[in-house]
Design a protein around this motif. Structure first.
Motif, PDB file in Angstrom:
ATOM      1  N   SER A   1      49.643 -11.497 -18.610  1.00  0.00           N
ATOM      2  CA  SER A   1      49.461 -11.735 -17.182  1.00  0.00           C
ATOM      3  C   SER A   1      50.771 -11.618 -16.418  1.00  0.00           C
ATOM      4  O   SER A   1      50.828 -11.030 -15.331  1.00  0.00           O
TER       5      SER A   1
ATOM      6  N   THR B   1      42.936 -12.808 -11.811  1.00  0.00           N
ATOM      7  CA  THR B   1      42.060 -12.346 -12.886  1.00  0.00           C
ATOM      8  C   THR B   1      42.751 -12.356 -14.248  1.00  0.00           C
ATOM      9  O   THR B   1      42.130 -12.675 -15.261  1.00  0.00           O
TER      10      THR B   1
ATOM     11  N   ASN C   1      42.793 -15.782 -15.745  1.00  0.00           N
ATOM     12  CA  ASN C   1      41.469 -16.304 -16.096  1.00  0.00           C
ATOM     13  C   ASN C   1      40.651 -15.344 -16.946  1.00  0.00           C
ATOM     14  O   ASN C   1      39.461 -15.575 -17.172  1.00  0.00           O
ATOM     15  N   ALA C   2      41.272 -14.279 -17.438  1.00  0.00           N
ATOM     16  CA  ALA C   2      40.537 -13.260 -18.189  1.00  0.00           C
ATOM     17  C   ALA C   2      40.038 -13.771 -19.530  1.00  0.00           C
ATOM     18  O   ALA C   2      39.075 -13.231 -20.082  1.00  0.00           O
TER      19      ALA C   2
ATOM     20  N   THR D   1      34.404  -7.090 -20.399  1.00  0.00           N
ATOM     21  CA  THR D   1      35.468  -7.545 -19.499  1.00  0.00           C
ATOM     22  C   THR D   1      36.297  -6.372 -19.001  1.00  0.00           C
ATOM     23  O   THR D   1      36.553  -6.229 -17.794  1.00  0.00           O
TER      24      THR D   1
ATOM     25  N   GLY E   1      36.603  -4.488 -15.153  1.00  0.00           N
ATOM     26  CA  GLY E   1      37.870  -4.240 -14.480  1.00  0.00           C
ATOM     27  C   GLY E   1      38.041  -2.795 -14.065  1.00  0.00           C
ATOM     28  O   GLY E   1      38.491  -2.502 -12.951  1.00  0.00           O
TER      29      GLY E   1
ATOM     30  N   ALA F   1      42.752  -6.988  -8.925  1.00  0.00           N
ATOM     31  CA  ALA F   1      41.767  -7.785  -9.660  1.00  0.00           C
ATOM     32  C   ALA F   1      41.249  -7.016 -10.868  1.00  0.00           C
ATOM     33  O   ALA F   1      41.088  -7.570 -11.965  1.00  0.00           O
TER      34      ALA F   1
ATOM     35  N   LEU G   1      41.674  -7.718 -15.241  1.00  0.00           N
ATOM     36  CA  LEU G   1      40.549  -7.773 -16.175  1.00  0.00           C
ATOM     37  C   LEU G   1      40.647  -6.718 -17.274  1.00  0.00           C
ATOM     38  O   LEU G   1      39.944  -6.815 -18.282  1.00  0.00           O
TER      39      LEU G   1
END
Length: 491
Positions: A156, A328, A331-332, A344, A348, A381, A385
């Motif tokens: 991230s 995102t 929190n992925a 997922t 994305g 976003a 993902l």
């Protein structure tokens, strides 16, 4: 460690384990290094118009300020990864940071185009040595749930850095000078060197030798392809030197694959592609940066040359992308655990595809709030993902002895995608502008620039569609309905 995808899910959702203070300092040092490297890939983008005016770059030549770094980074990453395995990952990590820091210092003093491009290449070499060892050191420094947590933070933060670099670049250019987008790396690099000596351990080395032929053919291949693409932007597709560069590049990449098939200790073990999901994740990480990094390259020019934004305003333009990505990516893990990597990542890519399709409608009258804000938010976003499940799919399924090669390949593929994307879009953009009639010797009109952008985003939409097909057909799907928080078994 097993190379099957179920191991990915088992690692991803082991019980939560706290990272102690010493481990936190190790993680902070490694992530800080990678953030610095990723920032440098984009922080200079906002300064490109100022650099062009200061040092006299052409439109196509300006892309080499970006590509010199990305090309050296991507071209040398495979060798850098294997060098860490054989000579010691911590040692190569420190050497790479030192080179990168020196290149940043000298690049900030550049008075000519050639000197700046050369120092950007030196930065790229340093980053290629440090980058693979960063991820490999992280993987061997953490185990189980702590490794999953560390990989999540790493993914991230580094993905966000590529977007935040544009914002930081705008602030630096406005408050100081474009030279400080390079000078700022010097104190950070020195701090990383200091902390790494104290908090990063040296894992066992791998006995072996370098695959110099493989490194040479891969580097020549990348240089040839990118040079050919950039050359066509100035001289067209009929230019002999451009065609020679493309031909040499393609042939060298073919030779590289043949060399790796027979090498005793290849810098790119072809076994890394033996598992379908991992191979698909690698291809996804080639295609997605081709879209997102070239999007940034084009829009930086658009908002400054058409919308009339200052460097600071241009940097802040990408704040929605950074926010979307941070939210995102952080929190992925939840959708990854519930629905699996395929669903997922595919979600994305679809979001990125919508963003690029939206931007094909760009025109000289496009406003920021009505035409750019939403696509940037969607692109960020979607990227969040994509990058986390693909990173986890690759790094948690590789034998520890190949972690350096695997991480080097991962980063090499991402940088290759970014490099090819910028080079390709520079060519498409310039060709489209040249196709719009104008008085000889005059600058392109806002309408011509917008038309070039639209053509570029049309190409990006096609690449995003290819990335979606890759994820859908290569990554594995959940075999059963999982409960919230459990990892689905993949098949």
């Amino acid at each position: 460690m097993s190379s099957s995808l179920p191991s990915t899910t088992e690692v991803t959702h082991a019980p939560t384990t706290n990272i102690d203070r010493a481990a936190a300092l190790t993680l902070t040092t490694l992530v800080s290094c990678e953030v610095m490297l990723m920032l440098d890939g984009t922080v200079i983008n906002v300064a490109l118009p100022v650099i062009r005016n200061d040092l006299g770059f052409s439109t196509a030549g300006l892309s080499w300020v970006v590509n010199a770094f990305l090309l050296a980074f991507g071209g040398m990453l495979l060798l850098g990864g294997r060098a860490g395995d054989i000579l010691g990952r911590r040692r190569i990590f420190l050497a790479g940071i030192a080179l990168f820091t020196v290149g940043s210092l000298l690049g900030g003093t550049a008075q000519t185009e050639e000197w700046l491009v050369a120092m950007r290449a030196l930065q790229g070499v340093g980053a290629a040595l440090a980058g693979p060892s960063t991820l490999a050191l992280l993987v061997v420094s953490f185990q189980g749930a702590a490794q999953t947590k560390a990989l999540g933070i790493y993914s991230s933060m580094t993905a966000s850095a590529m977007t935040l670099g544009l914002i930081l670049g705008g602030v630096i250019v406005t408050l100081a000078s474009w030279r400080w987008v390079l000078f700022i790396n010097v104190p950070i690099g020195l701090l990383v060197l200091l902390f790494a000596r104290r908090f990063v351990i040296e894992p066992p080395k791998t006995i072996g030798r370098f695959d110099l032929l493989g490194a040479t053919t891969s580097l020549v291949g990348m240089v040839g392809v990118v040079f050919g693409l950039v050359r066509t932007a100035d001289h067209g597709w009929g230019d002999r030197l451009a065609l020679v560069g493309l031909s040499v590049g393609v042939l060298s990449l073919v030779a590289f694959v043949l060399v790796e098939r027979t090498a005793t200790q290849p810098i790119m073990p072809l076994g890394l592609f033996a598992e379908r999901s991992r191979a698909g994740a690698y291809l996804g990480l080639l295609l997605v940066p081709m879209v997102t990094l070239s999007m940034q390259f084009l829009l930086v020019l658009f908002v400054q040359e058409v919308s009339g934004f200052s460097p600071l305003e241009a940097g802040l333009t990408f704040l929605p992308m950074a926010v979307g990505l941070l939210v995102t990516a952080q929190n992925a893990a939840r959708p990854l655990g519930r629905y699996g990597a395929k669903a997922t990542a595919a979600t994305g890519v679809v979001v990125i595809l919508i963003a690029t399709a939206w931007l094909t409608q760009i025109s000289a009258t496009t406003g920021y709030l009505t035409g750019l804000f939403a696509p940037l938010l969607l692109a960020g976003a979607g990227l969040g993902l994509v990058v986390v499940p693909l990173n986890v799919t690759i790094m948690s399924t590789v034998d520890p002895k190949d972690s350096g090669a695997a991480s080097g390949l991962l980063q090499a593929i991402m940088m290759a995608g970014a490099t090819l994307g910028v080079a390709l879009q520079s060519t498409v953009y310039t060709s489209a502008i040249e196709g719009v009639p104008r008085v000889a010797g005059t600058a392109p009109t806002a309408a011509a620039i917008a038309e070039g952008m639209s053509s570029g985003f049309l190409v990006s939409t096609g690449i995003a569609a290819l990335a979606l097909l890759t994820v859908l057909f290569a990554l594995r799907s959940p075999a059963a309905n999982p409960t919230d928080g459990d990892l689905p078994t993949e098949r």
